[in-house]
Scaffold this motif. Structure first.
Motif, PDB file in Angstrom:
ATOM      1  N   GLU A 109       8.861  13.383   4.741  1.00  0.00           N
ATOM      2  CA  GLU A 109       7.502  12.988   5.515  1.00  0.00           C
ATOM      3  C   GLU A 109       7.670  13.611   7.044  1.00  0.00           C
ATOM      4  OE1 GLU A 109       4.946  10.093   4.604  1.00  0.00           O
ATOM      5  OE2 GLU A 109       5.531   9.381   2.789  1.00  0.00           O
ATOM      6  N   PHE A 138      -5.802   5.125  -0.134  1.00  0.00           N
ATOM      7  CA  PHE A 138      -4.488   4.591   0.612  1.00  0.00           C
ATOM      8  C   PHE A 138      -5.120   4.115   2.073  1.00  0.00           C
ATOM      9  CE2 PHE A 138      -0.879   6.093   3.144  1.00  0.00           C
ATOM     10  CZ  PHE A 138       0.084   4.844   3.074  1.00  0.00           C
ATOM     11  N   GLN A 188       2.288   6.526  -6.535  1.00  0.00           N
ATOM     12  CA  GLN A 188       1.318   7.668  -7.295  1.00  0.00           C
ATOM     13  C   GLN A 188       1.779   9.051  -6.924  1.00  0.00           C
ATOM     14  OE1 GLN A 188      -2.125   6.444  -4.962  1.00  0.00           O
ATOM     15  NE2 GLN A 188      -3.197   5.388  -6.517  1.00  0.00           N
ATOM     16  N   ASP A 189       2.338   9.179  -5.867  1.00  0.00           N
ATOM     17  CA  ASP A 189       2.866  10.429  -5.370  1.00  0.00           C
ATOM     18  C   ASP A 189       4.278  11.051  -6.470  1.00  0.00           C
ATOM     19  OD1 ASP A 189       2.918  12.684  -3.725  1.00  0.00           O
ATOM     20  OD2 ASP A 189       4.420  12.039  -2.457  1.00  0.00           O
ATOM     21  N   SER A 190       5.235  10.058  -6.759  1.00  0.00           N
ATOM     22  CA  SER A 190       6.261  10.136  -7.446  1.00  0.00           C
ATOM     23  C   SER A 190       6.048  10.725  -8.838  1.00  0.00           C
ATOM     24  CB  SER A 190       7.271   9.018  -7.139  1.00  0.00           C
ATOM     25  OG  SER A 190       7.699   8.684  -6.016  1.00  0.00           O
ATOM     26  N   ALA A 212       0.936  -1.123   0.037  1.00  0.00           N
ATOM     27  CA  ALA A 212       0.033  -0.056   0.077  1.00  0.00           C
ATOM     28  C   ALA A 212       0.760   1.406  -0.083  1.00  0.00           C
ATOM     29  CB  ALA A 212      -0.917  -0.049   1.099  1.00  0.00           C
ATOM     30  N   ILE A 213       1.954   1.185   0.880  1.00  0.00           N
ATOM     31  CA  ILE A 213       2.841   2.448   0.949  1.00  0.00           C
ATOM     32  C   ILE A 213       3.525   2.457  -0.527  1.00  0.00           C
ATOM     33  CG2 ILE A 213       5.005   3.422   1.949  1.00  0.00           C
ATOM     34  CD1 ILE A 213       3.730   1.389   4.586  1.00  0.00           C
ATOM     35  N   ARG A 271       0.526  16.216  -3.459  1.00  0.00           N
ATOM     36  CA  ARG A 271       0.262  15.835  -4.926  1.00  0.00           C
ATOM     37  C   ARG A 271      -0.815  14.907  -5.138  1.00  0.00           C
ATOM     38  NH1 ARG A 271       6.435  16.493  -5.187  1.00  0.00           N
ATOM     39  NH2 ARG A 271       6.348  14.216  -4.581  1.00  0.00           N
ATOM     40  N   LEU A 272      -1.187  14.424  -3.972  1.00  0.00           N
ATOM     41  CA  LEU A 272      -2.358  13.024  -4.165  1.00  0.00           C
ATOM     42  C   LEU A 272      -3.757  14.075  -4.071  1.00  0.00           C
ATOM     43  CD1 LEU A 272      -0.876  10.189  -2.231  1.00  0.00           C
ATOM     44  CD2 LEU A 272      -0.710  10.602  -4.700  1.00  0.00           C
ATOM     45  N   ARG A 315       3.841  12.330  -9.994  1.00  0.00           N
ATOM     46  CA  ARG A 315       3.325  13.577 -10.231  1.00  0.00           C
ATOM     47  C   ARG A 315       4.405  14.560  -9.864  1.00  0.00           C
ATOM     48  NH1 ARG A 315      -0.670  10.287  -9.081  1.00  0.00           N
ATOM     49  NH2 ARG A 315      -2.568  11.082 -10.147  1.00  0.00           N
ATOM     50  N   SER A 316       5.753  14.004  -9.625  1.00  0.00           N
ATOM     51  CA  SER A 316       6.589  15.004  -9.120  1.00  0.00           C
ATOM     52  C   SER A 316       7.356  15.594 -10.251  1.00  0.00           C
ATOM     53  CB  SER A 316       7.716  14.320  -8.199  1.00  0.00           C
ATOM     54  OG  SER A 316       9.186  14.993  -8.036  1.00  0.00           O
ATOM     55  N   LYS A 331       2.715   1.743  -3.266  1.00  0.00           N
ATOM     56  CA  LYS A 331       1.899   2.097  -4.404  1.00  0.00           C
ATOM     57  C   LYS A 331       1.308   3.538  -4.149  1.00  0.00           C
ATOM     58  CE  LYS A 331      -3.029   1.400  -5.648  1.00  0.00           C
ATOM     59  NZ  LYS A 331      -4.277   0.582  -5.310  1.00  0.00           N
ATOM     60  N   LYS A 332       1.186   4.091  -3.023  1.00  0.00           N
ATOM     61  CA  LYS A 332       0.993   5.383  -2.685  1.00  0.00           C
ATOM     62  C   LYS A 332       2.228   6.304  -2.994  1.00  0.00           C
ATOM     63  CE  LYS A 332       2.501   7.193   0.852  1.00  0.00           C
ATOM     64  NZ  LYS A 332       3.522   8.124   0.644  1.00  0.00           N
ATOM     65  N   GLU A 364      -7.023   0.916   1.602  1.00  0.00           N
ATOM     66  CA  GLU A 364      -6.010  -0.267   1.421  1.00  0.00           C
ATOM     67  C   GLU A 364      -5.059  -0.713   2.583  1.00  0.00           C
ATOM     68  OE1 GLU A 364      -3.787   0.428  -2.161  1.00  0.00           O
ATOM     69  OE2 GLU A 364      -2.703  -1.524  -1.830  1.00  0.00           O
TER      70      GLU A 364
END
Lengths: 276, 309
Positions: free
Chosen positions: A78, B99, A12-14, A5-6, B90-91, A16-17, A8-9, B102
């Motif tokens: 983070e 998230f 998704q975040d990267s 899950a982490i 960005r999300l 868009r970087s 994947k998250k 899941e």
């Protein structure tokens, strides 16, 4: 699974970087330029020679830099912004966070390597006479694993430090130290044993590149490139040399694991006991 | 069954003691208000419950499990709105909730969750562009995922306008009605007063009160003030009233035309009035004043409030 899950998250975040896309763009431009310079359109030479020269710089600088750039701030950022408070109030352990980050950023790294090098490799592939498709693949394989090692080092550092500034500084220092240490020993007149030389990341890269070919030949006991002199001697004298397992080429797998597990392990040790 | 239990919980940062010897218990089904001025140690306490920070000494348990050893199992069953968080810029809001779904192995309708906190219309916008209040609502929705047994909300009304704060209190109440235990921190007593069954007040890392709001009022001695208007409030009248059970203090105000009686809530007023008249005074009118929550809070959290008794 938590780390999935982490990861994947994180992916998704990267994606868009802007930093990521800028990195890939710069990569692509520089490597294409280098390939053009080294092949000079004459069509002579071998794939390995052309690609080798081209990618020497890529391998020496771009991949380590990109690997660190993509990873060294991933955890400490983070912590700085406070997004970690959301992530770790979910049922994830800190270890799972590190693994998830490592996997996520490794995927990004491999994509960056492929996107950056593949066009140049294909260009060289059609430019030079002696190019094999297997060599193309092993090159990409070695580049990717090499990149993932640097991601591991970066993630370990990111888990270890307390601020983004510290991350940047330690990242630069590690970059220099990991690239230069055998050269420093050499300059100081200290001769390193072959086994110690194998820990140099570029030796690992070379072994990784040659390994698939050796495995394809069924030659599992072939020595590492650090024993290259011995290998030449063997061919000259037609005497079979044999080296211990730690000097055989396949042992590079253990060294890759070492360079991923050690930094992440140290980072995890500190990160798991620290207050956020 | 206790949902949260701390014993002798202490956290020091160098020479600074953020939380000192805190023993606290929150039972199943309660709404517990965790109050204190900024810097009193509320967030440090919550961070230890979430295993963000390790206690210097003492223990913290949630659902009877140790927060450091069983953090993951605990966090499977709780929803959290932490302090000092930021969203993933960005999300989108929707991606945040996906998230969480899941992560918690939950299977809920993202739109329904977003609708509940009032940001369904912004689901597909990047959360980095949200206002502070919208981020707060998003994180509240994230906390509600998976029907948690316990909600830990650190200053959930921060960044919200009064209307938003009221909506959050309604959500808290709804969740509690479904059986969820709520641990709700705030530095504003008014925010917790309306919904909390019990309140703990933290001051300089120490728990200085642990009671219902009514209990707190009674403790401070300013629970209620009965103001009697009239004439002839002699010393004898004052002495007689002071001697009554449930009366904490009596003052003559407004140039002798008013008698202010500090008393417990529910004191028999006609009895008081009768006593005053029996002692020779005349009563024209009377009214009651409640101690304001602000005064109540100040009395616990500052030195000059006089709540040390």
């Amino acid at each position: 699974m938590s780390w999935q899950a982490i990861a994947k998250k994180d992916l998704q975040d990267s994606i868009r970087s802007r930093t990521l896309w800028a990195t890939i763009g710069i990569f692509l431009a520089l490597i294409l330029l280098l390939s053009w310079l080294f092949t000079d359109g004459s069509g002579e030479g071998t794939f390995i020679a052309a690609a080798g020269f081209t990618f020497l710089i890529g391998v020496l600088f771009f991949i380590p830099m990109a690997g660190l750039l993509l990873s060294v701030k991933s955890i400490v950022r983070e912590r700085n912004t406070g997004t970690i408070n959301l992530l770790l109030s979910l049922p994830h352990t800190r270890g799972e966070m590190i693994v998830g980050k490592f996997v996520g950023r490794s995927v990004v790294m491999v994509v960056t390597v492929l996107a950056g090098f593949l066009p140049a490799l294909l260009y060289i592939f059609v430019q030079v006479d002696e190019a094999g498709f297997t060599q193309l693949l092993t090159f990409l394989f070695a580049l990717s694993v090499f990149g993932v090692m640097w991601v591991g080092i970066g993630i370990g550092l990111s888990a270890l430090v307390n601020s983004e500034t510290q991350a940047t500084i330690t990242g630069v220092v590690m970059f220099a130290v990991l690239i230069l240490w055998p050269l420093i020993f050499e300059q100081a007149g200290i001769e390193l044993p072959s086994f110690a030389q194998r820990f140099w990341l570029f030796v690992i890269f070379a072994d990784l590149f040659f390994l698939p070919g050796r495995i394809a030949d069924g030659d599992f006991t072939f020595p590492s490139v650090v024993e290259f002199d011995e290998v030449l001697l063997e061919e000259l004298n037609d005497v079979a040399i044999s080296v211990g397992p730690h000097l055989q080429m396949w042992f590079v797998v253990v060294l890759v694991a070492f360079w991923i597990i050690l930094p992440i392990g140290i980072g995890y040790y500190r990160f798991s006991t620290t207050d956020l | 069954m206790s949902m949260i239990e701390t014993q002798g919980l202490t956290k020091r940062y160098g020479s600074v003691t953020a939380v000192e010897n805190l023993s606290l218990r929150v039972d199943e089904g309660e709404i517990f208000g965790f109050l204190g001025p900024n810097g009193a140690g509320k967030s440090t306490t919550i961070n230890m419950l979430l295993d963000f920070a390790k206690p210097t000494s003492g223990s913290a348990r949630v659902f009877g499990m140790d927060c450091q050893e069983n953090g993951k199992q605990i966090r499977r069953r709780i929803g959290v709105l932490p302090e000092g968080y930021d969203v993933y810029e960005r999300l989108t809001g929707r991606q945040h909730l996906e998230f969480v779904l899941e992560s918690k192995d939950a299977n809920e309708d993202v739109n329904a969750l977003l609708n509940r906190v009032g940001i369904a219309g912004d689901a597909d916008r990047k959360a980095g562009d949200y206002s502070k209040g919208m981020k707060q609502r998003l994180v509240l929705a994230m906390a509600l995922v998976g029907d948690p047994d316990l909600l830990i909300l650190d200053e959930p009304t921060t960044g919200l306008d009064p209307n938003g704060a009221r909506e959050v209190r309604e959500i808290i109440q709804e969740e509690n009605n479904r059986g969820t235990t709520i641990f709700f921190s705030s530095h504003i007593l008014e925010q917790v007063e309306a919904v909390c069954d019990r309140v703990g007040i933290l001051r300089d890392g120490q728990l200085v009160a642990d009671d219902s709001i009514e209990g707190l009022r009674a403790n401070v001695g300013g629970g209620e003030t009965l103001v009697v208007e009239g004439q002839g409030f002699t010393d004898e009248v004052v002495r007689n009233v002071e001697a009554m059970d449930g009366v904490a203090g009596v003052q003559v105000r407004a140039g002798g035309s008013e008698l202010a009686i500090n008393c417990e809530e529910g004191l028999n007023k006609s009895e008081v009035l009768g006593l005053i008249e029996d002692a020779g005074a005349s009563v024209a009118d009377f009214s009651t004043e409640e101690a304001s929550l602000e005064e109540l809070f100040a009395s616990y959290t500052t030195d000059y409030g006089g709540a040390e008794a």
